[in-house]
Design an enzyme around this catalytic site. Structure first.
Site, PDB file in Angstrom:
ATOM      1  N   ASP A 374       0.754  -1.305   0.009  1.00  0.00           N
ATOM      2  CA  ASP A 374       0.013   0.055   0.027  1.00  0.00           C
ATOM      3  C   ASP A 374       0.735   1.319   0.022  1.00  0.00           C
ATOM      4  O   ASP A 374       0.370   2.377  -0.443  1.00  0.00           O
ATOM      5  CB  ASP A 374      -0.912  -0.058   1.111  1.00  0.00           C
ATOM      6  CG  ASP A 374      -2.198  -0.927   0.939  1.00  0.00           C
ATOM      7  OD1 ASP A 374      -2.589  -1.146  -0.218  1.00  0.00           O
ATOM      8  OD2 ASP A 374      -2.452  -1.749   2.034  1.00  0.00           O
ATOM      9  N   GLY A 376       4.235   1.515  -1.303  1.00  0.00           N
ATOM     10  CA  GLY A 376       5.038   1.900  -2.515  1.00  0.00           C
ATOM     11  C   GLY A 376       4.127   1.772  -3.743  1.00  0.00           C
ATOM     12  O   GLY A 376       4.582   2.307  -4.915  1.00  0.00           O
ATOM     13  N   GLY A 379       0.704   4.707  -2.201  1.00  0.00           N
ATOM     14  CA  GLY A 379       1.056   5.967  -1.521  1.00  0.00           C
ATOM     15  C   GLY A 379      -0.037   6.028  -0.254  1.00  0.00           C
ATOM     16  O   GLY A 379      -1.117   6.157  -0.324  1.00  0.00           O
ATOM     17  N   TYR A 462     -10.265  -0.536   2.213  1.00  0.00           N
ATOM     18  CA  TYR A 462     -10.034  -0.724   3.508  1.00  0.00           C
ATOM     19  C   TYR A 462      -9.376   0.399   4.097  1.00  0.00           C
ATOM     20  O   TYR A 462      -8.554   1.284   3.481  1.00  0.00           O
ATOM     21  CB  TYR A 462      -9.246  -1.982   3.975  1.00  0.00           C
ATOM     22  CG  TYR A 462      -8.078  -2.461   3.342  1.00  0.00           C
ATOM     23  CD1 TYR A 462      -8.318  -3.209   1.881  1.00  0.00           C
ATOM     24  CD2 TYR A 462      -6.791  -1.885   3.569  1.00  0.00           C
ATOM     25  CE1 TYR A 462      -7.202  -3.628   1.516  1.00  0.00           C
ATOM     26  CE2 TYR A 462      -5.749  -2.377   2.996  1.00  0.00           C
ATOM     27  CZ  TYR A 462      -5.932  -2.926   1.677  1.00  0.00           C
ATOM     28  OH  TYR A 462      -4.736  -3.445   1.019  1.00  0.00           O
ATOM     29  N   ASP A 463      -9.497   0.670   5.571  1.00  0.00           N
ATOM     30  CA  ASP A 463      -9.194   1.570   6.243  1.00  0.00           C
ATOM     31  C   ASP A 463      -7.973   1.389   7.325  1.00  0.00           C
ATOM     32  O   ASP A 463      -8.120   0.312   7.914  1.00  0.00           O
ATOM     33  CB  ASP A 463      -9.930   2.412   7.224  1.00  0.00           C
ATOM     34  CG  ASP A 463     -11.166   2.883   5.986  1.00  0.00           C
ATOM     35  OD1 ASP A 463     -11.444   2.473   4.902  1.00  0.00           O
ATOM     36  OD2 ASP A 463     -11.702   4.135   6.729  1.00  0.00           O
ATOM     37  N   TYR A 464      -6.825   2.120   7.237  1.00  0.00           N
ATOM     38  CA  TYR A 464      -5.958   1.817   8.332  1.00  0.00           C
ATOM     39  C   TYR A 464      -5.880   2.976   8.933  1.00  0.00           C
ATOM     40  O   TYR A 464      -5.927   4.153   8.744  1.00  0.00           O
ATOM     41  CB  TYR A 464      -4.497   1.531   7.586  1.00  0.00           C
ATOM     42  CG  TYR A 464      -4.113   0.568   6.755  1.00  0.00           C
ATOM     43  CD1 TYR A 464      -3.934  -0.742   7.630  1.00  0.00           C
ATOM     44  CD2 TYR A 464      -4.369   0.418   5.665  1.00  0.00           C
ATOM     45  CE1 TYR A 464      -3.595  -1.900   6.836  1.00  0.00           C
ATOM     46  CE2 TYR A 464      -4.144  -0.560   4.684  1.00  0.00           C
ATOM     47  CZ  TYR A 464      -3.617  -2.026   5.525  1.00  0.00           C
ATOM     48  OH  TYR A 464      -3.490  -2.899   4.811  1.00  0.00           O
ATOM     49  N   ASP A 535      18.254   6.697  17.257  1.00  0.00           N
ATOM     50  CA  ASP A 535      19.556   7.349  17.757  1.00  0.00           C
ATOM     51  C   ASP A 535      19.476   7.417  19.482  1.00  0.00           C
ATOM     52  O   ASP A 535      19.070   8.557  19.875  1.00  0.00           O
ATOM     53  CB  ASP A 535      19.699   8.679  16.992  1.00  0.00           C
ATOM     54  CG  ASP A 535      20.233   8.744  15.705  1.00  0.00           C
ATOM     55  OD1 ASP A 535      20.106   7.530  15.090  1.00  0.00           O
ATOM     56  OD2 ASP A 535      20.679   9.765  15.148  1.00  0.00           O
TER      57      ASP A 535
END
Lengths: 736, 736
Positions: A374, A376, A379, A462-464, A535
């Site tokens: 999704d 690459g 977007g 679908y929704d993330y 870091d």
């Protein structure tokens, strides 16, 4: 009968011609006037898509529960304040005009697949002090010109355009929104396609189609950019995903929009009914009103500020936050205040969703290729829609807009793409009561309040929901809810002739679950891989596996026969840090700073704490798994390399998996006491169930980044408890 | 010098004699007057312990952040309304007086180790209709008389006392609070002990001791009830747990209070300093005030009611809730409303924490035996202290008291032992936005509000927060936070002569982490085993493993080489349902009703969804693991048997593991289409870190019980979104 068929054919040809005409009139892309672009608010059509396919059921487009949209910001006079701030409207326009007049682009059709800030090198950022002038602003560009992909740096000061070498790798850049939307209606220009649709009993005016990335399945010769299109009937429901025209797949050349092949193996499969599929509140007859209102209230306002649009300061945390068209949300320079010294200490240089991998588990003709990536391919940030105030985010949230560039370089605003809010669920930060055993009258409890950064991406069906949650005790929880709609969404549904399980002989051959009459929810996996450039107290870190091993006691040593011992193994090279989690061979995973020690001599560190997860079980040599090889382990650690940002490769679309995290890590570079990137993959197996129909309740999974000997002691020891006098006095709005 | 030693000895003998006198005066148990008992409020000493050891630093006992205690309920006129309601004050008194005059008890010293409702048989409960008269009320009693354990049923109507057979099993009942507290000061009657303490430089007046269950390590001949006592210096800190008198262990006969053995192997180990160990707010110099007030507000009040004291009704849920001295919280008859038919459907007959197992990972003399079983040894509910309003539970919480019996049968009230509240953290129940691809203007989002039932148990040094969280979508989340205090608590700390890691040669031989000068946090595990008597749509259920297996395609079948297939395996017998979780061999675990099907023919079910967890790695033949054998698997399923409630056995203290869940399950009884109990074990490995010093931020873990084809479709499809007009209007209290 023949006459009627002829009429139908003429009608179809007419529609096809009309659509072609519209297409041609709309290409390359119409330019909206500047005001329209910058005024893009939550519900302005241009912001949801450029040349969008307009469904013919306009009543389905109205949103009756539409919320009062907060006053949209125009962003036309934004200026960058921080070297990591995204490109501004003016910078987009500048980059765009530099490109337009550049030899490579001049008088040629081109599309910008990515136009974002080129972040200054890490040392530039790390050595910069507040108040220093901004380093030179540059844009990073991925463009396709005449069928060739270019990666370029545009210096916005010198106007120089510098090409970057990408090596000889397969694959194409992330699709543009224009690629996706134009693919959905391109098949309508094909008479065979239209005939097939009508043959299935669907009016062309009721058609809704989706662009499905075609993946890669071992063909080394294919040189075209291909996409598959599958369609649905939107008659009688906004949830057209529930009404698949099963078995019909159009293979399309994405560049020419030419139909390469139509495969129709579903003629005998009925289109599932529309009844009970609409999920919109306006369409529910009998609302289920079970709860009194509840709200998180902060009468003195939130405890955070967002300085200069992007620098979030809350409690003991500070980080830079920005929207990104590919990653969605980028957290940079996350630092936490040391409660002893007051100093801001570095935890993470950069964290973001690097890639998603969603393979479906059905090997048949219309399903085998569904192996989405999704970020690459589509977007992840491009698909992030405006958040719904009061429902996506609580009332006390603040919102951040995304400003992105369209394929022609024109900037547009995605309003309310990210929200930031403080959350209090009634949870506890720490506590102790003295027990009845000691009888001391001590009861000390501190409430837990967190800061949440949220985005919701709607990748077609679908929704993330992606959360970064910061805690005052130094913990960062990264959370993903795959909320979902319909059986598309996490469940992409499959039409079937079955209406009851008593017709099914071998249940496993359904490749899923019968969810309703003629509807199967197909089994699939979800993997989300995070790039976490840790870091810890500085750039040079080491990765330590603290392995818990059973130790048997010697005879006579102890009445115990066994116990667990913690063995510390510092990873020397990348392969030492390829981790498959094992319940019966447990470890902790520490990112430490070997040259920074606590008072009593422990190296300072953060650990990654996996939550419930899942592992990919596909064959390693299966082409989808080669492309998704970044899921071969749950944890990886690589030496920092600015070109290694995207776990599936820079060009993911249709690639062959030569540029994944797995390939980089197999170089086995040294990783001890170096600038390191930690990669973590969250996973789910999803066997659908009827509760997922027609829209799925959210499920969630998370992992934590947790201080481990980072602080000298509990950093929230001195936090005060809640007291009544600080809490608000509230009344119901109706009586206000 | 000799003269001073003699003086010391005389002083010690005097103290010992005085303590012995107090002991004798206080035995068997003094009876507080009825009013004092029933007035027990949050901070009344009697309620924290009966004959408690009074530390001599009274200033340490004051709680300066003491909250206004809500008006305590007396409970003296409570009457039972539901057959599962716990015994009332009047019933306790009745049972107690029946026992006192019974031949077994008459004129003998005895102690009641358990006095609780004997729940009516399941069929009686299941066939009862609302309004039916209550079935006969009975008390279940575990008593020790003259060193013998008895299990009895007391019929409160007929006054009959019926003994129960327990078989010839080892072990003793749960300690009484009186056992625990008296053990902490019993060593003071021993001059050698006192000499040792003073030899360590600790004033006897600064001493705080803890009773540590002695476990069992293979000795088949021991017939005494033994406990180990270890002590701390409370000089200069309320957090005495951080100041261990390391290596000193007193072995005590719990019945005679006689010191059996004193082991002192820590003479050379200094007692860690008090500095920076106190966690009380009043002792913090410089409060860390980082956050504005935040509160969950419900201006129209909560959406739940607690009918007749115990029946909780919220949204689509209904369940019976009661405190229990051993299990803590018991949820019974959990039912959820079907959104289609309106009917209340059974999900779970009974759910509770059956046992906890906490083995420490240090085989040396003063540590090897620490293998706690907090429910069966200490009484998980007995240790549940009053919750702190506004901090343990949010402002909108309601509280429930526990009414328990002391060892002499006298009832007492544990105020505010459980809280119930609605929680809204800004999370999302379900959502869908249409994406830029389709361009439809749809954005439907529903907020997620849950109902939380909470208890916090302070088992000596550490605190467990136990949540049962109910969701409107039918999900039940069972959550445990091991909050903790000091390095006792989840970290029981160990004294050491090390002050810096540079003195340590082999870090793993520390058995833990150096947390501060002279303080080691010892590695340990936590396991919490839940008894979940699932009755999905009725009592007869089957357990199905839905196993995801990689399936390779045949040549030519598909461009895909592999995919996952779901294979359903119905467990025939108990051994089929002994589950070790495996990331690379994943399954779903369904409890289904084979005779109840959905419209499209799926059996209705609930699945148990594991979260992050840990497995015990101790040798199976190590005595602690034999006793904790209920942790050998993460999931077990047994046929319902009313005697199989406690995973470690009815008598856990010092037992030999002959009566555990593992023993029952190995009988391999048939479990298909029967009344079943599901057992799930949550686990943690805890390698301490400096952030855990001197009090640990909470960590949590959970698992879910989730509907799977239980509903025909998403049960909260018709839930309304939040709208501004329903939300409250608030102002800061100060300006109110």
């Amino acid at each position: 009968m023949e006459g009627r068929n002829l009429l139908r054919l003429l009608f179809l040809l007419f529609i096809a011609a009309a659509l072609l005409l519209i297409t041609l009139l709309n290409l390359p892309y119409p330019t909206p006037n500047a005001a329209a672009v910058l005024d893009c608010t939550a519900d302005t059509p241009w912001c949801t898509s450029r040349n969008r396919f307009q469904p013919k059921n306009p009543h389905l487009l109205q949103n009756p529960t539409k919320k009062p949209t907060r006053h949209p910001r125009r962003h036309s006079s934004d200026v960058p304040h921080h070297p990591l701030d995204p490109l501004t409207v003016q910078e987009f326009n500048k980059a765009s005009s530099i490109l337009k007049s550049h030899a490579l682009f001049k008088n040629k059709p081109y599309a910008l697949h990515s136009l974002v800030l080129e972040e200054p090198d890490k040392p530039v950022i790390l050595t910069r002090r507040k108040g220093d002038p901004l380093p030179p602003r540059k844009a990073s560009v991925i463009a396709r010109v005449d069928g060739v992909s270019h990666v370029l740096t545009v210096d916005l000061d010198s106007h120089e355009v510098i090409p970057k070498k990408t090596g000889n790798i397969s694959g194409y850049p992330t699709m543009t929104i224009e690629d996706m939307t134009s693919s959905t209606w391109a098949p309508l220009a094909n008479a065979d396609f239209n005939r097939t649709i009508i043959g299935r009993g669907v009016d062309l005016t009721d058609l809704a189609c989706l662009p499905i990335s075609s993946g890669w399945f071992g063909d080394m010769k294919e040189k075209r950019r291909l996409i598959k299109v599958q369609c649905y009937s939107m008659k009688g429901t906004a949830n057209f995903y529930m009404r698949p025209i099963e078995g019909l797949t159009v293979l399309l050349d994405m560049d020419t929009k030419e139909v390469v092949e139509i495969s129709d193996k579903g003629k005998s499969i009925p289109i599932p009914k529309a009844a009970n599929t609409d999920y919109r509140f306006s369409e529910q007859g009998n609302p289920l009103d079970m709860l009194n209102p509840i709200s998180m209230e902060q009468p003195k306002g939130p405890s955070f500020v967002i300085e200069d649009g992007h620098l979030v300061k809350w409690a003991n945390w500070e980080f830079h936050l920005k929207p990104d068209p590919r990653a969605g949300v980028v957290i940079s320079r996350a630092m936490v205040r040391d409660p002893g010294t007051g100093e801001m200490r570095s935890v993470m240089y950069k964290g973001f969703t690097s890639e998603l991998f969603v393979p479906y588990m059905d090997p048949t003709d219309a399903w085998y290729f569904k192996t989405y990536m999704d970020a690459g391919e589509y977007g992840f940030g491009l698909q992030a829609m405006p958040l719904d105030p009061l429902n996506d985010c609580p009332r006390n949230a603040q919102f951040m807009d995304g400003v992105f560039a369209a394929a022609d370089g024109k900037p547009y605003v995605r309003s309310n793409m990210i929200c930031v809010f403080e959350s209090y669920a009634g949870d506890i930060g720490w506590r102790h009561s003295e027990s009845p055993i000691t009888g001391m009258e001590i009861r000390e409890v501190r409430p837990k309040v967190t800061l949440v950064v949220r985005m919701a991406a709607s990748v077609a069906n679908y929704d993330y929901i992606m959360d970064w949650e910061f805690q005052t005790d130094g913990l960062i929880r990264v959370k993903k809810f795959p909320g979902q709609v319909g059986l598309s969404g996490i469940l992409m549904v499959k039409g079937t002739s079955y209406v009851n399980m008593n017709q099914v002989n071998q249940q496993e051959n359904l490749y899923g679950t019968l969810l309703s009459e003629n509807v199967i929810g197909v089994i699939h996996d979800h993997y989300i891989t995070y790039h976490l450039d840790m870091d810890v107290d500085g750039s040079d870190n080491s990765f330590v596996k603290v392995n818990l091993k059973r130790q048997r006691t010697s005879p006579g040593e102890s009445p115990r026969r066994s116990y667990l011992k913690a063995l510390r193994n510092v990873a020397k090279t990348e392969k030492d840090a390829q981790v498959k989690l094992k319940l019966y061979d447990p470890s902790e995973f520490h990112m430490i700073n070997p040259s920074k020690k606590t008072r009593v001599g422990n190296p300072t560190g953060y650990k990654v704490v996996p939550g419930g997860t899942a592992a990919s079980l596909l064959d390693l040599d299966d082409p989808p798994q080669k492309r998704g090889a970044f899921t071969n382990n749950q944890i990886w650690v690589t030496p920092y390399n600015e070109t290694e940002q995207w776990a599936g490769g820079l060009f993911v679309y249709q690639n062959q998996g030569e540029d994944t995290l797995a390939v980089w890590s197999d170089r086995d570079r040294p990783i001890e006491n170096k600038d390191l990137v930690l990669w973590y993959t969250l996973g789910f197996h999803h066997v659908p169930c009827q509760e997922d129909f027609p829209i799925m309740p959210t499920v969630s999974s998370s992992f934590d980044l947790k201080p481990v000997n980072f602080f000298e002691s509990n950093p929230i020891l001195r936090a005060p408890p809640n007291v009544e006098k600080d809490l608000p006095v509230c009344k119901a709005a109706a009586s206000a």
